[in-house]
Design an enzyme around this catalytic site. Structure first.
Site, PDB file in Angstrom:
ATOM      1  N   ASP A   1      -1.008   3.521  -8.306  1.00 20.60           N
ATOM      2  CA  ASP A   1      -2.116   2.611  -8.576  1.00 20.60           C
ATOM      3  C   ASP A   1      -3.451   3.338  -8.633  1.00 20.60           C
ATOM      4  O   ASP A   1      -4.351   2.944  -9.374  1.00 20.60           O
ATOM      5  CB  ASP A   1      -2.162   1.517  -7.508  1.00 20.60           C
ATOM      6  CG  ASP A   1      -1.190   0.392  -7.815  1.00 20.60           C
ATOM      7  OD1 ASP A   1      -0.294   0.606  -8.650  1.00 20.60           O
ATOM      8  OD2 ASP A   1      -1.315  -0.691  -7.219  1.00 20.60           O
TER       9      ASP A   1
ATOM     10  N   CYS B   1       4.709   3.306  -1.636  1.00 24.12           N
ATOM     11  CA  CYS B   1       3.677   2.828  -2.555  1.00 24.12           C
ATOM     12  C   CYS B   1       3.904   1.407  -3.079  1.00 24.12           C
ATOM     13  O   CYS B   1       4.950   0.815  -2.911  1.00 24.12           O
ATOM     14  CB  CYS B   1       3.430   3.829  -3.662  1.00 24.12           C
ATOM     15  SG  CYS B   1       2.925   5.438  -2.968  1.00 24.12           S
ATOM     16  N   ASP B   2       2.855   0.941  -3.764  1.00 26.85           N
ATOM     17  CA  ASP B   2       2.542  -0.478  -3.853  1.00 26.85           C
ATOM     18  C   ASP B   2       3.635  -1.387  -4.416  1.00 26.85           C
ATOM     19  O   ASP B   2       4.025  -2.349  -3.786  1.00 26.85           O
ATOM     20  CB  ASP B   2       1.277  -0.661  -4.695  1.00 26.85           C
ATOM     21  CG  ASP B   2       0.092   0.082  -4.089  1.00 26.85           C
ATOM     22  OD1 ASP B   2       0.309   1.137  -3.494  1.00 26.85           O
ATOM     23  OD2 ASP B   2      -1.035  -0.382  -4.234  1.00 26.85           O
ATOM     24  N   LYS B   3       4.090  -1.155  -5.645  1.00 31.74           N
ATOM     25  CA  LYS B   3       5.029  -2.082  -6.279  1.00 31.74           C
ATOM     26  C   LYS B   3       6.468  -1.673  -6.044  1.00 31.74           C
ATOM     27  O   LYS B   3       7.387  -2.461  -6.242  1.00 31.74           O
ATOM     28  CB  LYS B   3       4.785  -2.175  -7.796  1.00 31.74           C
ATOM     29  CG  LYS B   3       3.345  -2.424  -8.181  1.00 31.74           C
ATOM     30  CD  LYS B   3       2.740  -3.583  -7.424  1.00 31.74           C
ATOM     31  CE  LYS B   3       1.230  -3.524  -7.434  1.00 31.74           C
ATOM     32  NZ  LYS B   3       0.644  -2.303  -6.942  1.00 31.74           N
TER      33      LYS B   3
ATOM     34  N   CYS C   1      -1.420   6.513   0.763  1.00 28.92           N
ATOM     35  CA  CYS C   1      -2.818   6.687   1.182  1.00 28.92           C
ATOM     36  C   CYS C   1      -3.065   6.085   2.569  1.00 28.92           C
ATOM     37  O   CYS C   1      -2.560   5.020   2.898  1.00 28.92           O
ATOM     38  CB  CYS C   1      -3.750   6.093   0.142  1.00 28.92           C
ATOM     39  SG  CYS C   1      -3.604   6.909  -1.468  1.00 28.92           S
TER      40      CYS C   1
ATOM     41  N   GLU D   1      -5.866  -4.550 -10.453  1.00 31.13           N
ATOM     42  CA  GLU D   1      -6.633  -4.403  -9.222  1.00 31.13           C
ATOM     43  C   GLU D   1      -8.086  -4.058  -9.556  1.00 31.13           C
ATOM     44  O   GLU D   1      -8.359  -3.313 -10.491  1.00 31.13           O
ATOM     45  CB  GLU D   1      -6.040  -3.303  -8.347  1.00 31.13           C
ATOM     46  CG  GLU D   1      -4.731  -3.681  -7.724  1.00 31.13           C
ATOM     47  CD  GLU D   1      -4.208  -2.646  -6.752  1.00 31.13           C
ATOM     48  OE1 GLU D   1      -3.296  -2.980  -5.988  1.00 31.13           O
ATOM     49  OE2 GLU D   1      -4.699  -1.494  -6.762  1.00 31.13           O
TER      50      GLU D   1
ATOM     51  N   SER E   1      -7.078  -3.946  -4.697  1.00 33.51           N
ATOM     52  CA  SER E   1      -6.376  -2.914  -3.943  1.00 33.51           C
ATOM     53  C   SER E   1      -6.414  -3.278  -2.465  1.00 33.51           C
ATOM     54  O   SER E   1      -7.344  -3.936  -1.992  1.00 33.51           O
ATOM     55  CB  SER E   1      -7.068  -1.569  -4.164  1.00 33.51           C
ATOM     56  OG  SER E   1      -6.705  -0.640  -3.160  1.00 33.51           O
TER      57      SER E   1
END
Length: 552
Positions: free
Chosen positions: A78, A119-121, A191, A442, A468
């Protein structure tokens, strides 16, 4: 065994021959076959080391008498996709991830799955697949990145994003920003703050689909690789006992995870992902349930971006188990649900204690009396909107201002960095929803610009897009219905007054209903921004953000 569908009986000798072509022995073929979904790639810092995590998982499977077979899964960074066309493909990648794992594990009927991710997705996509397939499965993440150090302070990726606004405002020199970028992300891992990736890794643990420590053990610690081996061994226990994902991820378990979400102050993206995961198990999690749980669950951890602590601090304080233990002792979560350890939540938590009461505060002394996330409704968001209230300055919790209206993230960012947004303005970014974006981008670049320029205590931002997990300030997203569907956000005009009341859970466009009806009658749907390819197809089938932006 499920894998017998492709290896047992006279007619399956050709199948066995194909296995032998890859060097497998009869013993390996006859053992339970475990699919290992590996989302390693060289684009994402959180994934750059997943080849090593996957090797540890496969070693654990073999130690416990199974045969691991690895396959690849896509992933989008992202951070790298931010503020350009690429972000339109980030949220939609979640559906592709779930679909591709479903295909692989059905075309090659494995006995169990280990989901290696970060991580995100990627995390929610894998969990969606696990609950859809409902075969024994366990998730193991690559773990969080350590925080960086700059001029004696802990920093992370969001510090760099906000540094751009600081340079534009004359509060930082470009040479300092360049030096900050050198040290803010010191190595592999997701992160370092309580952004979406770490939020989902912690909630996977709270849900029971990952082992204790999954959410917080740093990526570079040897304990992370030991945990990966344990996950490989544990999947064999789940296979032997036939403990299935839907036995673990029950409604009670989802409520536990949502309570942990509120206590940690997780990303607003969890309001998209958690209902989407639950939907695969046939469980409906309404936005009203998020508010109900937030109202009764105090905010116990002050994590970046809203606070000063990072994931390594949470890990040293006892991690997600210590947060769960605090909540369970207060009657706010249930100890009954089964977990991927093969034991219940209560059994897992028996030896756990909080090791740092400043990082994980007691129920009697929380950072905030309510949870980190709030759902707002009103004539501007009839189906709901979401805000990370724990990251909003107190004086912005109730706020009224004039609308500054933009049709895209880029237009708004240009206005912010160009100094055209003033104290008291409310920035409205529309046509960035699941359909209108498409892909519900985002808005980290504009929110970071607002914060970096020192306006986060004076300027709010509203959007039918999303944020985000690194966003802070009065940033309200997922406004539903979205503009592309003719929602009220499409009817806002430059200069309209908008009232935000986060404690009251309301979002109000201060325009008479008769005037709004006239605007609605004159509104025309815009042309789709993307008409072909995957994003074009996605825009036709994706649901509202209020329903998790799932493909229906």
């Amino acid at each position: 065994m499920r894998s017998n569908l492709m290896k047992l009986g006279l007619e399956k000798y050709p199948h066995r021959s194909l296995f032998k072509a890859m060097g497998l022995t009869d013993k390996e073929i006859d053992q339970p076959i475990i699919g290992v979904a590996n989302s390693f790639n060289e684009f994402i810092p959180g994934h750059i080391h997943l080849d090593k995590i996957t090797r540890a998982v496969k070693a654990g499977v073999r130690l416990a008498g199974g045969t691991p077979l690895e396959f690849g899964v896509i992933g989008v960074c992202d951070g790298l996709a931010m503020h350009h066309q690429g972000m339109k493909y980030s949220l939609p990648s979640r559906e592709l991830i779930a679909d591709s794992i479903e295909i692989m594990a059905t075309a090659h009927p494995v006995d169990g799955l280990v989901l290696v991710c970060n991580c995100d997705k990627i995390i929610p996509g894998m969990l969606m697949a696990a609950l859809r397939l409902n075969i024994p499965a366990i998730l193991i993440s690559g773990g969080p990145m350590l925080a960086g150090r700059f001029q004696g302070e802990d920093v992370d990726l969001i510090t760099v994003f906000e540094g751009v606004g600081a340079v534009k405002a004359g509060k930082m020199g470009e040479d300092d920003l360049k030096a900050l970028a050198e040290c803010a992300c010191p190595g592999c891992g997701s992160c370092a703050g309580m952004f979406t990736a770490n939020s989902m890794n912690c909630l996977s643990e709270a849900l029971g689909m990952a082992l204790p420590g999954n959410g917080t053990i740093p990526a570079v610690h040897a304990a992370r690789f030991r945990l990966a081996k344990k996950a490989g061994m544990k999947i064999m226990d789940l296979v032997n006992r036939q403990i299935l994902p839907r036995d673990i991820a029950t409604l009670e378990a989802f409520i536990n995870a949502m309570a942990v979400d509120m206590a940690l102050g997780c990303s607003t993206n969890t309001v998209l992902h958690v209902p989407a995961i639950a939907r695969e198990a046939g469980i409906d999690l309404s936005l009203d349930l998020f508010n109900k749980i937030s109202n009764r669950t105090p905010h116990l951890c002050s994590m970046s971006p809203g606070g000063r602590h990072h994931l390594e601090d949470l890990d040293q304080a006892g991690g997600v188990p210590a947060v769960l233990k605090t909540l369970m002792d207060g009657g706010l979560v249930s100890g009954a649900p089964m977990t991927a350890t093969g034991r219940t939540v209560a059994e897992n938590l028996a030896p756990v204690e909080v090791l740092d009461p400043e990082v994980i505060r007691p129920l009697s002394d929380p950072y905030h009396s309510q949870g980190g996330i709030a759902i707002l409704r009103g004539n501007l968001a009839p189906e709901g909107a979401v805000v990370k209230q724990s990251a909003v300055d107190e004086k912005m919790l109730v706020n009224e201002g004039r609308a500054r209206v933009f049709g895209s993230e880029e237009e708004a960012t240009q206005a912010i960095l160009g100094g055209r947004i003033k104290a008291g303005d409310i920035v409205v970014i529309r046509y960035e929803g699941p359909k209108g974006g498409p892909g519900m981008r985002e808005m980290l670049t504009p929110t970071s610009a607002i914060a970096g320029m020192g306006l986060d205590k004076e300027v709010a931002l509203l959007t039918d897009g999303r944020f985000s997990g690194g966003t802070r300030g009065a940033a309200i997203g997922h406004i539903s219905p979205e503009a592309a569907e003719g929602g009220p956000i499409a009817l806002v005009k430059e200069g309209d007054r908008i009232k935000i009341d986060i404690p009251g859970k309301t979002l109000t466009l201060m325009v008479p209903e008769a005037e709004l009806a006239q605007r609605k009658a004159a509104w025309e749907a815009p042309e789709p921004k993307i008409k072909h390819g995957y994003a074009g197809r996605y825009s036709h089938v994706v649901s509202s953000g209020s329903k998790g932006a799932v493909c229906e």
